[in-house]
Design an enzyme around this catalytic site. Structure first.
Site, mmCIF file in Angstrom:
data_model
loop_
_atom_site.group_PDB
_atom_site.id
_atom_site.type_symbol
_atom_site.label_atom_id
_atom_site.label_comp_id
_atom_site.label_asym_id
_atom_site.label_seq_id
_atom_site.Cartn_x
_atom_site.Cartn_y
_atom_site.Cartn_z
ATOM 1 N N CYS B 158 0.801 -1.237 0.000
ATOM 2 C CA CYS B 158 0.000 0.000 0.000
ATOM 3 C C CYS B 158 0.825 1.274 0.000
ATOM 4 C CB CYS B 158 -0.961 -0.021 1.179
ATOM 5 S SG CYS B 158 -1.944 -1.523 1.173
ATOM 6 N N HIS B 289 -2.882 8.164 6.042
ATOM 7 C CA HIS B 289 -3.152 6.858 5.430
ATOM 8 C C HIS B 289 -4.566 6.446 5.845
ATOM 9 C CE1 HIS B 289 -2.255 3.225 3.390
ATOM 10 N NE2 HIS B 289 -2.280 2.462 4.460
ATOM 11 N N HIS B 324 -9.849 2.269 -0.031
ATOM 12 C CA HIS B 324 -8.393 2.116 0.014
ATOM 13 C C HIS B 324 -7.951 1.485 -1.302
ATOM 14 C CE1 HIS B 324 -4.384 1.490 1.051
ATOM 15 N NE2 HIS B 324 -4.480 0.612 2.027
#
Lengths: 342, 397
Positions: B158, B289, B324
């Site tokens: 990620c 994040h 996400h």
């Protein structure tokens, strides 16, 4: 870019390259019952001490972690400032295992271990966890450019003084289904043999007594219309104020595929017969990051001042100070490496 | 010397270009909804782009008869937009590179191939497996826009596209390239939905980053790319802002979890500021994040408090709009960070209600206009302890 020295190397490959002092003295031929060249695996207990961890690790993770730890252990500084890994297909067996479980279990109650380990940066992350390394940690995943970008990245780190030691490695594994798929795609129809392996290099901004070689430069390219690899190789040498006459040995990353190897034939006919050539992919097989095996060979050649018979069966070399590697993956990803003796 | 951002491109569940994404962010309009593009037994909300591959191919003027991974298609849209925005022509004589990143590669096609191959040996159409590896989409996009000088691909889960942006800056500084398009892409696919489901970190409702009641993340899909240039190639182009600093560190704590004391995230954020020559008090907005998982938000929140002390800048997670997007998250959120500077606006985590009891931090819940935004930090943390932070600054700073 600043000088970059190869301080230590390691390789787990289809040859006897791991945990041995020999250098391609006794060549291991392909098992005639197998269509590809599998890596000779060491006793992982000696390298990955935690039994539970070792059990969970797939073949490719074990190869990568063991090769990395061995390379780090033999270096002057065990814990590098940065860890950079390169892989074409990453943890493919875990990827297949998780895909299989999705289908077989109809997406229900899946074990996450294979998913976690399928992530492309798993090997770099595992090395960092075991070494408790908190530095820069990158993973490149671009076919025949993965290892090349990893080295360029490392050289930039060393030049910028962001690191004095960078552990760079390339890892790829064979799975039976990958072999079947690539066979259907015609990859092994014209003479190339599939391979696998893990090569690691401790790169340093400092030269030590035990350094293997100096890595001068790495260049990757794709051929534009009507462009020939020879032109790119010559302009690469020109950038370093060199010509082919200054090169003592050219190592070729031809895969043995008679169609895809055309640029190598052209290149060989261009260079003077005074420049000896050597090959390596018949020893390690073809895979996305196979060029790393070529660099491992060259590091050994320059340090030992010895060119193995298996790489260069007919002829002799006068000196071994400057070696050029030209590699190509599928005649799409081309790369050139220049290394010199210390 | 820092590089300049001269172009941006984005596609996500909240729009197929920068304009649509900005409108949705300002209007607090989420793109999280039901999965419609393929079948899954998991009934989880996702940030899905409501355009089929065929529609994307039409949009791009590509032949419908050919097979492209969704990864390549999403990337083509965003890279093309970013290059056009920067006014860069690929035949201009400049050395142009494409540094892409992805966590899934061409999995959206190869998972179907694999299913058919499992059913019968020699099953599965080969055109669905040839784009499996991560480099395929990068090469397809480069061909599509005419980039021939340099291509490479990063995959660090990620944090992938934040790392692609870092490499771009370093290659520009070393004069290996003149212009770099950098970012990342991830498509929704069964593989990742099942992966995150098996880890039990998918929320069955809209994700709630930094909220005490948070129960996991929503997956999304899309691509985000930025064009970076050195000053000497700018000519009369006025850049959006500078990439002022960045850092990549390894948390070295656990394969999938971030350390509870936020040690790695703290080092990434502090390292990025140090490289930018900035202090924590210079930061006007942090695009966190903020995935909405128990672990991430606790760790990131702790790191924010350790870095900023009592003076926490505005912060929000835009994942409540997009989901996400894994390998693309850093690229897409870089675009949002750049928009925050150029439009002087702070985006919101509109559905936030209850602060985490142990951390007590409150993200921005309403769009703030004229916020005085000059410095924006963007965080991306991934599996394998891979933690990255980018800092963008207006040209004034």
């Amino acid at each position: 870019m600043k000088s970059c020295y190869i301080e230590n190397i390691s390789s787990i490959s289809p040859q006897n390259t791991f945990g041995t002092e020999e250098f391609l003295d006794n060549i291991v031929e392909r098992n005639p019952e197998m269509p590809y060249l599998s890596a000779i695996e060491p006793d992982y207990k000696l390298y990955i001490l935690n039994a539970g961890l070792r059990r969970r690790m797939s073949h490719v993770i074990k190869m990568g972690v063991a090769a990395a730890l061995e390379c780090a252990k033999g270096s002057s500084v065990e814990n590098p400032d940065a860890i950079i890994t390169a892989t074409g297909l990453g943890c493919l067996a875990d990827t297949e295992k998780f895909l299989n479980s999705i289908v077989v279990n109809h997406e229900q109650l899946l074990n996450p271990t294979a998913f976690i380990q399928s992530t492309f940066n798993t090997i770099g992350a595992q090395i960092a966890l075991i070494l408790q390394n908190k530095g820069y940690n990158f993973t490149y995943v671009h076919r025949g450019f993965s290892f090349e970008t990893a080295l360029i990245d490392a050289m930039m780190q060393l030049t910028d003084d962001e690191a004095t030691r960078v552990l760079v490695g390339a890892i790829d594994e064979i799975t039976p289904s990958e072999y079947e798929v690539t066979k259907r795609l015609g990859f092994w129809r014209n003479g190339a043999v599939m391979g696998e392996g893990a090569q690691f290099f401790m790169l340093s901004s400092e030269k030590t007594e035990s350094s293997y070689a100096e890595l001068i430069d790495v260049h990757q390219f794709q051929l534009k219309d009507n462009e020939k690899a020879d032109d790119r190789i010559n302009s690469f040498l020109d950038k370093h104020s060199l010509t082919m006459k200054d090169v003592d040995l050219v190592v070729l990353g031809n895969s043995g595929d008679k169609l895809l190897d055309v640029p190598f034939q052209n290149f060989k006919s261009e260079i003077s017969s005074n420049t000896p050539t050597a090959e390596f992919k018949h020893l390690c097989g073809e895979y996305h990051t196979a060029a790393s095996f070529g660099v491992w060979c060259i590091a050994n050649i320059l340090k030992r001042q010895k060119l193995p018979f298996a790489m260069h069966p007919n002829g002799k070399v006068d000196k071994l100070e400057r070696v050029l590697l030209y590699n190509s993956y599928q005649n799409v990803n081309h790369s050139i490496y220049l290394l010199e003796a210390i | 010397m820092s590089s300049y951002v001269t172009g941006i491109g984005v596609i996500s569940a909240i729009g197929k270009n920068v304009k649509e994404n900005l409108e949705a962010l300002l209007a607090k309009r989420t793109g999280i909804s039901c999965l419609t593009l393929f079948e899954s037994t998991h009934d989880v909300p996702v940030g899905e782009l409501k355009l089929s591959n065929e529609q994307l191919q039409q949009m791009l003027g590509l032949p419908i008869t050919k097979t492209y991974s969704r990864t390549a298609l999403l990337g083509m849209v965003a890279v093309k937009e970013a290059l056009t925005d920067a006014g860069i022509k690929t035949n201009s004589g400049l050395r142009i590179g494409l540094i892409s990143s992805t966590s899934a590669g061409g999995m959206d096609l190869s998972e179907n191939f694999y299913k058919e191959m499992l059913a019968k040996p020699n099953g599965g159409r080969l055109r669905n497996v040839i784009s499996h590896d991560c480099g395929d989409s990068t090469e397809k996009i480069a061909d599509f826009v005419g980039i021939r000088d340099y291509v490479t691909t990063i995959s660090t889960a990620c944090s992938s596209s934040a790392n692609a942006i870092m490499l771009a800056d370093r290659m520009l500084k070393h004069n290996l390239l003149d212009v770099v398009v950098a970012g990342g892409i991830d498509p929704l696919c069964l593989f990742t939905i099942n992966g995150f489901s098996s880890l039990m970190i998918l929320d069955n409702e809209l994700c709630r980053p930094f909220d005490e009641t948070r129960a996991g993340l929503n997956l999304g899909e899309g691509a985000g790319f930025i064009v970076l240039q050195r000053e000497d190639t700018l000519k009369d182009k006025k850049p959006y802002c500078q990439l002022a600093g960045y850092a990549n560190e390894n948390d070295s704590y656990h394969q999938t979890a971030t350390s509870p004391d936020g040690d790695g995230p703290l080092r990434a954020m502090a390292g990025a500021l140090k490289k930018a020559g900035l202090k924590p008090e210079d930061v006007d907005y942090v695009n966190v994040h903020g995935t909405g998982t128990g672990n991430n938000d606790q760790s990131e929140g702790t790191a924010l408090k350790r870095l900023f002390g009592d003076k926490i800048p505005h912060f929000s997670s835009t994942k409540v709009y997009t989901g996400h997007i894994l390998g693309a998250a850093g690229g897409i959120e870089a675009v949002y960070s750049i928009l925050s500077i150029t439009h002087d606006v702070v985006f919101s985590t509109y559905n936030f209600k209850n602060p985490m009891t142990d951390i007590m931090l409150t993200p921005v819940v309403d769009t703030i206009h004229n916020a005085g935004v000059n410095v924006v930090m963007s965080n991306s943390f991934g599996f394998g302890g891979n933690v990255s932070s980018l800092v963008f600054s207006s040209l004034k700073k």
